[in-house]
Design a protein around this motif. Sequence first.
Motif, PDB file in Angstrom:
ATOM      1  N   CYS A  89       0.835  -1.203   0.000  1.00 24.07           N
ATOM      2  CA  CYS A  89       0.000   0.000   0.000  1.00 24.07           C
ATOM      3  C   CYS A  89       0.869   1.252   0.000  1.00 24.07           C
ATOM      4  N   GLY A  94      -0.288   4.904  -0.590  1.00 24.90           N
ATOM      5  CA  GLY A  94      -1.210   4.978   0.537  1.00 24.90           C
ATOM      6  C   GLY A  94      -0.604   5.671   1.740  1.00 24.90           C
ATOM      7  N   HIS A  98      -4.093   4.188   5.349  1.00 22.03           N
ATOM      8  CA  HIS A  98      -4.339   3.224   4.276  1.00 22.03           C
ATOM      9  C   HIS A  98      -3.514   1.959   4.494  1.00 22.03           C
ATOM     10  N   GLN A  99      -2.271   2.132   4.892  1.00 21.78           N
ATOM     11  CA  GLN A  99      -1.397   0.974   5.092  1.00 21.78           C
ATOM     12  C   GLN A  99      -1.905   0.083   6.226  1.00 21.78           C
ATOM     13  N   ALA A 102      -4.877  -1.751   4.986  1.00 20.66           N
ATOM     14  CA  ALA A 102      -4.490  -2.847   4.088  1.00 20.66           C
ATOM     15  C   ALA A 102      -4.076  -4.073   4.885  1.00 20.66           C
ATOM     16  N   ALA A 298      -4.564  -3.858  -0.942  1.00 20.29           N
ATOM     17  CA  ALA A 298      -3.800  -2.645  -0.631  1.00 20.29           C
ATOM     18  C   ALA A 298      -4.235  -1.492  -1.527  1.00 20.29           C
TER      19      ALA A 298
END
Length: 496
Positions: A89, A94, A98-99, A102, A298
Amino acid sequence: MRVPRGALLTAGVLGLVLVLVGNRYGYHRDELYFIEAGHHPAPGQPDQPMLVPLLAAAWHAITGGHLWAFRILPAVAAALTALVAALTCRVLGGTTRHQTAAAILTAVTSIVPGTGHLFSTTAFDLLGTATTVWLLLRALQHPSVARWLLVGVAAGITSEVKVLVLTVLACCAVGLVVAGPRRPLLTAGPWLAATVTALLAAPFLIWQARHGWPMREITANIAAGGSTSSADRAAVVPLSFLMVGPLLSIPFVAGLIHLWRRPQLRWLTIAYAVFLAFVVVTGGKAYYPAGFFPAALAAGTMPTLDWLDARHRTRLAAAVLAISSIPTAAFSLPLAPPGSPVFEMATAVNPDTAETVGWPAYVETIREVSRALPDRDNAIVLTRNYGEAGMISLARRESDADRELLPPAYSVHNGYGEWGPPPADSTTVMLIGTFGRIYPDPLTTELQTMFDRCDLVARLETPDGVDNDEDGAPVHVCRGLVQPWDEAWPGMRRLG
């Protein structure tokens, strides 16, 4: 390389949960096989490379035969797969949120905890393939000799778990040629990676070539439904979505669309589509595309999380995800009591779960038959699948009493067949026959004509009413060997 604390926490929780349930039920047929296979070092065997069997035998010895400890390594592999999703990600652009998302989405799929519970090739192949895709994305984004070298090393090591990663890379190459970026393919980096991969994969591939490519027959057997986890071609796509999870299929599809909309990443969506078509056409297993799942999830976390943030629905989505994870855990992990309604539903989705129940009872049945043999010193156990032979081999390795009581085990199945026939003076045979999807009932003609007499003395019975491939398998005692073992063995061997 820094990883968000949320992703580290997610991986830690996943690994801990898998360790806590590691002792539930019992060994899987494949685990028994891998432990024994690791004691027969070779560049390869008919059905797979040797890295996982060697690792299984060594780790089993290190952990002293404790099942929960034996399964620590696949639990670590599952946890690392969640971290790889977070790293992927990051490469895709990202943020920290976001990570972390994921990692969470990858950890709560059906396939990651389900395979992380067993010491299987799939757990390590999933990690290796996901890592290869992540490193490939990095190498394409910021090319360097070192980064391409890492791609080759990751793919080469993974190829010694399963050669499936070579097909994944071929599909990625198709995607790059079709959609670009093509310029990196004209540099030395990809060719260096391909060379390193080929060198690391060579021992197994050379072994296969020298033995007539037995994996072709095994692949055909899988396509014909010979494996517990085989699937009809029409069911591959729906089942692959089921392995992601019904709810998680939304960010998964969003991820494929997100990749498609970005010209520099479109190749990855094409690679997944080409690989999925390959699995359908060849009759492969529905989980084969799982190496792409972390990258797709991701990519999907970014548009999905941004959409939820814009509508202030993130907390609601998190609650729904947490609730939906409960049935996923029940179906992918050994939580329900064997024979219970939830267990039955879980094994309908994941038949391999049922194959982890009953092995101690099976061994006890063979002990009882062995005690009644007046000529036990010249007896052997001959089985129709590697799991049955593996359970006897493991019992003999773990107990001095069983080493005296149980005859040595041989099998006609896959790697066991490669290791050779019983001694010439083994004229009394405890024959364990397996039924269901692998071999027919009654005994095949080859075995019926090998002995003067075969008497049915017992049947394997699975506790708690669990229906699996071993339940009801007959145990014969056969005497009067008609044809010498070394002459009969080549015609008895089975691949599948």
